[in-house]
Design a protein around this motif. Structure first.
Motif, PDB file in Angstrom:
ATOM      1  N   MET A   1       0.828  -1.202   0.000  1.00  0.00           N
ATOM      2  CA  MET A   1       0.000   0.000   0.000  1.00  0.00           C
ATOM      3  C   MET A   1       0.869   1.262   0.000  1.00  0.00           C
ATOM      4  N   ILE A   2       1.906   1.255   0.837  1.00  0.00           N
ATOM      5  CA  ILE A   2       2.792   2.410   0.901  1.00  0.00           C
ATOM      6  C   ILE A   2       3.462   2.637  -0.443  1.00  0.00           C
ATOM      7  N   ARG A   3       3.962   1.550  -1.057  1.00  0.00           N
ATOM      8  CA  ARG A   3       4.641   1.687  -2.333  1.00  0.00           C
ATOM      9  C   ARG A   3       3.696   2.220  -3.398  1.00  0.00           C
ATOM     10  N   LEU A   4       2.439   1.732  -3.393  1.00  0.00           N
ATOM     11  CA  LEU A   4       1.476   2.171  -4.381  1.00  0.00           C
ATOM     12  C   LEU A   4       1.191   3.658  -4.239  1.00  0.00           C
ATOM     13  N   LEU A   5       0.924   4.109  -3.019  1.00  0.00           N
ATOM     14  CA  LEU A   5       0.642   5.523  -2.799  1.00  0.00           C
ATOM     15  C   LEU A   5       1.835   6.397  -3.147  1.00  0.00           C
ATOM     16  N   THR A   6       3.031   5.942  -2.781  1.00  0.00           N
ATOM     17  CA  THR A   6       4.228   6.704  -3.094  1.00  0.00           C
ATOM     18  C   THR A   6       4.419   6.826  -4.599  1.00  0.00           C
ATOM     19  N   ALA A   7       4.154   5.735  -5.317  1.00  0.00           N
ATOM     20  CA  ALA A   7       4.277   5.773  -6.774  1.00  0.00           C
ATOM     21  C   ALA A   7       3.303   6.766  -7.381  1.00  0.00           C
ATOM     22  N   MET A   8       2.052   6.793  -6.879  1.00  0.00           N
ATOM     23  CA  MET A   8       1.072   7.745  -7.405  1.00  0.00           C
ATOM     24  C   MET A   8       1.548   9.177  -7.203  1.00  0.00           C
ATOM     25  N   ALA A   9       1.987   9.471  -5.982  1.00  0.00           N
ATOM     26  CA  ALA A   9       2.418  10.830  -5.688  1.00  0.00           C
ATOM     27  C   ALA A   9       3.640  11.208  -6.512  1.00  0.00           C
ATOM     28  N   SER A  10       4.542  10.261  -6.697  1.00  0.00           N
ATOM     29  CA  SER A  10       5.739  10.546  -7.484  1.00  0.00           C
ATOM     30  C   SER A  10       5.369  10.871  -8.917  1.00  0.00           C
ATOM     31  N   LEU A  11       4.403  10.143  -9.475  1.00  0.00           N
ATOM     32  CA  LEU A  11       3.978  10.421 -10.840  1.00  0.00           C
ATOM     33  C   LEU A  11       3.365  11.799 -10.947  1.00  0.00           C
ATOM     34  N   THR A  32      -9.026  19.320 -10.065  1.00  0.00           N
ATOM     35  CA  THR A  32      -9.208  17.908  -9.731  1.00  0.00           C
ATOM     36  C   THR A  32      -9.109  17.117 -11.019  1.00  0.00           C
ATOM     37  N   VAL A  33      -8.232  16.126 -11.042  1.00  0.00           N
ATOM     38  CA  VAL A  33      -7.993  15.338 -12.249  1.00  0.00           C
ATOM     39  C   VAL A  33      -8.244  13.868 -11.952  1.00  0.00           C
ATOM     40  N   THR A  34      -9.015  13.227 -12.823  1.00  0.00           N
ATOM     41  CA  THR A  34      -9.218  11.782 -12.743  1.00  0.00           C
ATOM     42  C   THR A  34      -8.313  11.129 -13.780  1.00  0.00           C
ATOM     43  N   TYR A  35      -7.561  10.119 -13.356  1.00  0.00           N
ATOM     44  CA  TYR A  35      -6.612   9.439 -14.238  1.00  0.00           C
ATOM     45  C   TYR A  35      -6.991   7.979 -14.439  1.00  0.00           C
ATOM     46  N   ARG A  36      -6.541   7.447 -15.564  1.00  0.00           N
ATOM     47  CA  ARG A  36      -6.570   6.011 -15.799  1.00  0.00           C
ATOM     48  C   ARG A  36      -5.150   5.501 -15.631  1.00  0.00           C
ATOM     49  N   MET A  37      -4.968   4.529 -14.727  1.00  0.00           N
ATOM     50  CA  MET A  37      -3.653   3.979 -14.434  1.00  0.00           C
ATOM     51  C   MET A  37      -3.478   2.652 -15.159  1.00  0.00           C
ATOM     52  N   MET A  55      -7.698   6.658 -10.677  1.00  0.00           N
ATOM     53  CA  MET A  55      -7.051   7.387  -9.603  1.00  0.00           C
ATOM     54  C   MET A  55      -7.480   8.841  -9.707  1.00  0.00           C
ATOM     55  N   GLN A  56      -7.576   9.539  -8.574  1.00  0.00           N
ATOM     56  CA  GLN A  56      -7.947  10.953  -8.609  1.00  0.00           C
ATOM     57  C   GLN A  56      -6.939  11.789  -7.836  1.00  0.00           C
ATOM     58  N   MET A  57      -6.658  12.973  -8.369  1.00  0.00           N
ATOM     59  CA  MET A  57      -5.743  13.913  -7.730  1.00  0.00           C
ATOM     60  C   MET A  57      -6.441  15.261  -7.623  1.00  0.00           C
ATOM     61  N   ALA A  58      -6.400  15.850  -6.433  1.00  0.00           N
ATOM     62  CA  ALA A  58      -6.956  17.189  -6.222  1.00  0.00           C
ATOM     63  C   ALA A  58      -5.857  18.085  -5.683  1.00  0.00           C
ATOM     64  N   PHE A  59      -5.728  19.271  -6.267  1.00  0.00           N
ATOM     65  CA  PHE A  59      -4.642  20.171  -5.884  1.00  0.00           C
ATOM     66  C   PHE A  59      -5.190  21.565  -5.585  1.00  0.00           C
ATOM     67  N   SER A  60      -4.762  22.123  -4.447  1.00  0.00           N
ATOM     68  CA  SER A  60      -5.117  23.489  -4.077  1.00  0.00           C
ATOM     69  C   SER A  60      -3.914  24.383  -4.317  1.00  0.00           C
ATOM     70  N   ALA A  61      -4.018  25.286  -5.279  1.00  0.00           N
ATOM     71  CA  ALA A  61      -2.890  26.154  -5.617  1.00  0.00           C
ATOM     72  C   ALA A  61      -2.587  27.153  -4.507  1.00  0.00           C
ATOM     73  N   SER A  62      -3.585  27.546  -3.738  1.00  0.00           N
ATOM     74  CA  SER A  62      -3.388  28.577  -2.723  1.00  0.00           C
ATOM     75  C   SER A  62      -2.546  28.098  -1.552  1.00  0.00           C
ATOM     76  N   ASP A  63      -2.712  26.840  -1.132  1.00  0.00           N
ATOM     77  CA  ASP A  63      -1.948  26.349   0.024  1.00  0.00           C
ATOM     78  C   ASP A  63      -0.976  25.233  -0.335  1.00  0.00           C
ATOM     79  N   GLY A  64      -0.880  24.852  -1.608  1.00  0.00           N
ATOM     80  CA  GLY A  64       0.100  23.859  -2.025  1.00  0.00           C
ATOM     81  C   GLY A  64      -0.179  22.453  -1.541  1.00  0.00           C
ATOM     82  N   LYS A  65      -1.434  22.143  -1.208  1.00  0.00           N
ATOM     83  CA  LYS A  65      -1.778  20.807  -0.735  1.00  0.00           C
ATOM     84  C   LYS A  65      -2.372  19.976  -1.866  1.00  0.00           C
TER      85      LYS A  65
END
Length: 208
Positions: A1-11, A32-37, A55-65
Protein backbone atom coordinates in the motif's frame (compact mmCIF):
# COMPACT_ATOMS: atom_id res chain seq x y z
CA UNK A 1 0.00 0.00 0.00
CA UNK A 2 2.79 2.41 0.90
CA UNK A 3 4.64 1.69 -2.33
CA UNK A 4 1.48 2.17 -4.38
CA UNK A 5 0.64 5.52 -2.80
CA UNK A 6 4.23 6.70 -3.09
CA UNK A 7 4.28 5.77 -6.77
CA UNK A 8 1.07 7.75 -7.40
CA UNK A 9 2.42 10.83 -5.69
CA UNK A 10 5.74 10.55 -7.48
CA UNK A 11 3.98 10.42 -10.84
CA UNK A 12 1.90 13.43 -10.03
CA UNK A 13 4.70 15.53 -8.55
CA UNK A 14 8.12 14.35 -9.70
CA UNK A 15 7.32 13.81 -13.37
CA UNK A 16 7.25 17.55 -13.97
CA UNK A 17 10.35 18.79 -15.83
CA UNK A 18 12.40 21.60 -14.33
CA UNK A 19 15.40 21.98 -16.64
CA UNK A 20 13.55 22.69 -19.91
CA UNK A 21 11.38 25.23 -18.12
CA UNK A 22 7.72 24.52 -18.87
CA UNK A 23 5.54 27.54 -18.19
CA UNK A 24 4.64 26.16 -14.74
CA UNK A 25 5.94 23.26 -12.67
CA UNK A 26 2.82 22.68 -10.60
CA UNK A 27 -0.85 23.70 -11.02
CA UNK A 28 -1.46 27.42 -10.76
CA UNK A 29 -5.20 26.92 -10.29
CA UNK A 30 -7.27 24.62 -8.11
CA UNK A 31 -7.93 21.46 -10.09
CA UNK A 32 -9.21 17.91 -9.73
CA UNK A 33 -7.99 15.34 -12.25
CA UNK A 34 -9.22 11.78 -12.74
CA UNK A 35 -6.61 9.44 -14.24
CA UNK A 36 -6.57 6.01 -15.80
CA UNK A 37 -3.65 3.98 -14.43
CA UNK A 38 -2.01 1.23 -16.48
CA UNK A 39 0.22 -1.05 -14.42
CA UNK A 40 2.17 -3.67 -16.43
CA UNK A 41 2.71 -6.80 -14.35
CA UNK A 42 0.36 -5.72 -11.55
CA UNK A 43 -1.73 -8.83 -12.21
CA UNK A 44 1.20 -10.91 -10.95
CA UNK A 45 1.73 -12.84 -14.19
CA UNK A 46 4.86 -12.04 -16.21
CA UNK A 47 4.05 -10.40 -19.51
CA UNK A 48 0.53 -9.48 -18.47
CA UNK A 49 -1.04 -6.45 -16.88
CA UNK A 50 -3.98 -5.77 -14.63
CA UNK A 51 -6.96 -3.94 -16.15
CA UNK A 52 -6.64 -0.13 -16.05
CA UNK A 53 -7.71 1.41 -12.76
CA UNK A 54 -8.87 4.87 -11.75
CA UNK A 55 -7.05 7.39 -9.60
CA UNK A 56 -7.95 10.95 -8.61
CA UNK A 57 -5.74 13.91 -7.73
CA UNK A 58 -6.96 17.19 -6.22
CA UNK A 59 -4.64 20.17 -5.88
CA UNK A 60 -5.12 23.49 -4.08
CA UNK A 61 -2.89 26.15 -5.62
CA UNK A 62 -3.39 28.58 -2.72
CA UNK A 63 -1.95 26.35 0.02
CA UNK A 64 0.10 23.86 -2.03
CA UNK A 65 -1.78 20.81 -0.74
CA UNK A 66 -2.49 17.79 -2.89
CA UNK A 67 -4.74 14.80 -2.26
CA UNK A 68 -4.19 11.53 -4.13
CA UNK A 69 -6.85 8.79 -4.08
CA UNK A 70 -5.31 5.62 -5.58
CA UNK A 71 -7.19 2.56 -6.87
CA UNK A 72 -8.80 0.21 -4.39
CA UNK A 73 -10.07 2.72 -1.84
CA UNK A 74 -7.69 1.45 0.87
CA UNK A 75 -6.56 4.94 1.80
CA UNK A 76 -5.33 8.22 0.39
CA UNK A 77 -2.28 10.45 0.56
CA UNK A 78 -2.04 14.10 1.55
CA UNK A 79 1.04 15.96 0.31
CA UNK A 80 1.83 19.43 1.63
CA UNK A 81 4.43 21.00 -0.64
CA UNK A 82 4.84 24.13 1.51
CA UNK A 83 5.46 22.13 4.69
CA UNK A 84 7.43 19.47 2.79
CA UNK A 85 5.37 16.64 4.33
CA UNK A 86 3.37 13.68 3.10
CA UNK A 87 1.03 11.47 5.09
CA UNK A 88 -0.94 8.35 4.24
CA UNK A 89 -4.49 8.39 5.62
CA UNK A 90 -6.37 5.15 6.34
CA UNK A 91 -9.97 6.01 7.11
CA UNK A 92 -11.03 2.44 7.93
CA UNK A 93 -8.42 2.28 10.70
CA UNK A 94 -8.82 5.95 11.64
CA UNK A 95 -5.06 6.17 11.40
CA UNK A 96 -2.30 8.06 9.60
CA UNK A 97 1.27 7.27 8.69
CA UNK A 98 3.78 10.02 7.92
CA UNK A 99 6.10 9.22 5.04
CA UNK A 100 9.85 9.17 5.85
CA UNK A 101 11.99 12.17 4.79
CA UNK A 102 13.57 10.38 1.81
CA UNK A 103 10.16 9.50 0.40
CA UNK A 104 8.86 13.01 0.94
CA UNK A 105 11.92 14.46 -0.79
CA UNK A 106 11.38 12.20 -3.79
CA UNK A 107 7.81 13.49 -4.09
CA UNK A 108 8.33 17.19 -3.48
CA UNK A 109 11.84 18.22 -4.52
CA UNK A 110 11.70 17.97 -8.30
CA UNK A 111 13.47 15.78 -10.81
CA UNK A 112 16.59 13.61 -10.42
CA UNK A 113 19.99 15.32 -10.88
CA UNK A 114 21.30 15.07 -14.43
CA UNK A 115 17.89 14.56 -16.02
CA UNK A 116 17.41 16.21 -19.41
CA UNK A 117 14.24 17.38 -21.12
CA UNK A 118 13.28 18.03 -24.71
CA UNK A 119 10.11 19.67 -25.92
CA UNK A 120 8.37 17.31 -28.37
CA UNK A 121 5.25 19.20 -29.43
CA UNK A 122 1.67 19.44 -28.23
CA UNK A 123 -1.25 17.10 -27.61
CA UNK A 124 -4.79 17.09 -26.28
CA UNK A 125 -5.63 14.82 -23.35
CA UNK A 126 -9.10 14.68 -21.78
CA UNK A 127 -10.08 17.67 -23.92
CA UNK A 128 -7.24 19.75 -22.48
CA UNK A 129 -4.18 21.02 -24.38
CA UNK A 130 -0.72 20.11 -23.07
CA UNK A 131 2.92 20.16 -24.12
CA UNK A 132 4.85 16.89 -24.52
CA UNK A 133 8.26 16.81 -22.81
CA UNK A 134 10.67 13.93 -23.35
CA UNK A 135 12.51 13.12 -20.15
CA UNK A 136 15.82 11.24 -19.98
CA UNK A 137 17.27 10.13 -16.63
CA UNK A 138 20.08 7.55 -16.81
CA UNK A 139 19.02 4.63 -19.03
CA UNK A 140 15.34 5.43 -18.59
CA UNK A 141 13.19 7.49 -20.92
CA UNK A 142 9.74 8.95 -20.59
CA UNK A 143 7.34 11.57 -21.84
CA UNK A 144 5.16 13.88 -19.73
CA UNK A 145 2.35 16.00 -21.15
CA UNK A 146 1.85 19.13 -19.03
CA UNK A 147 -0.58 22.02 -19.46
CA UNK A 148 0.49 25.65 -19.55
CA UNK A 149 -0.91 26.03 -16.03
CA UNK A 150 1.12 23.11 -14.68
CA UNK A 151 -1.28 20.14 -14.70
CA UNK A 152 0.23 16.75 -15.53
CA UNK A 153 -2.11 14.96 -17.96
CA UNK A 154 -0.13 11.99 -19.19
CA UNK A 155 3.03 10.06 -18.34
CA UNK A 156 4.61 7.50 -20.65
CA UNK A 157 7.74 5.52 -19.78
CA UNK A 158 10.17 3.62 -22.00
CA UNK A 159 12.37 1.08 -20.19
CA UNK A 160 15.81 0.29 -21.64
CA UNK A 161 15.27 -1.81 -24.76
CA UNK A 162 11.51 -1.72 -24.24
CA UNK A 163 8.52 -0.10 -25.84
CA UNK A 164 6.73 3.04 -24.60
CA UNK A 165 3.99 2.36 -22.05
CA UNK A 166 1.44 4.91 -20.92
CA UNK A 167 1.49 4.69 -17.14
CA UNK A 168 -1.06 7.37 -16.33
CA UNK A 169 -3.45 9.43 -18.47
CA UNK A 170 -6.12 11.94 -17.48
CA UNK A 171 -9.70 11.10 -18.38
CA UNK A 172 -11.32 14.16 -16.78
CA UNK A 173 -10.02 17.59 -15.76
CA UNK A 174 -12.18 19.84 -13.57
CA UNK A 175 -10.97 23.30 -12.57
CA UNK A 176 -12.49 24.87 -9.47
CA UNK A 177 -12.06 25.14 -5.69
CA UNK A 178 -11.18 21.94 -3.83
CA UNK A 179 -13.29 21.37 -0.71
CA UNK A 180 -11.12 22.22 2.30
CA UNK A 181 -12.20 19.10 4.20
CA UNK A 182 -10.72 16.90 1.44
CA UNK A 183 -7.29 18.38 2.09
CA UNK A 184 -7.27 17.84 5.82
CA UNK A 185 -6.75 14.78 8.02
CA UNK A 186 -9.91 14.18 10.10
CA UNK A 187 -9.50 14.87 13.82
CA UNK A 188 -9.03 11.99 16.20
CA UNK A 189 -6.93 9.81 13.91
CA UNK A 190 -3.98 7.98 15.48
CA UNK A 191 -0.48 8.36 14.03
CA UNK A 192 1.15 5.00 13.32
CA UNK A 193 4.89 4.32 13.13
CA UNK A 194 6.41 5.49 9.87
CA UNK A 195 8.04 3.04 7.43
CA UNK A 196 11.41 1.91 8.73
CA UNK A 197 10.25 1.90 12.33
CA UNK A 198 10.42 5.60 13.14
CA UNK A 199 7.82 6.38 15.78
CA UNK A 200 4.87 8.60 14.99
CA UNK A 201 3.12 10.95 17.35
CA UNK A 202 0.33 8.93 18.99
CA UNK A 203 -3.01 10.63 19.12
CA UNK A 204 -2.17 13.30 16.57
CA UNK A 205 -3.27 13.75 13.01
CA UNK A 206 -0.49 15.05 10.74
CA UNK A 207 -1.66 17.51 8.11
CA UNK A 208 -4.37 19.18 10.14
Amino acid sequence: MIRLLTAMASLALVAQPALAQPANLQPTRDVTVTYRMNAPGMAGVPGTAAPPQGMQMAFSASDGKQRIDPPGGMGWMLVDRKANTAVMVMDAQRATMAMPPATVAAMTQGVPPGATFTRKGTATVAGTACTEWEVAAGPGRGTSCITEDGVLLRTTTTPPGGTPTTVMEATQVAYGPVEAARLKVPSGYTAMATPGGAPGAPGTAPGR
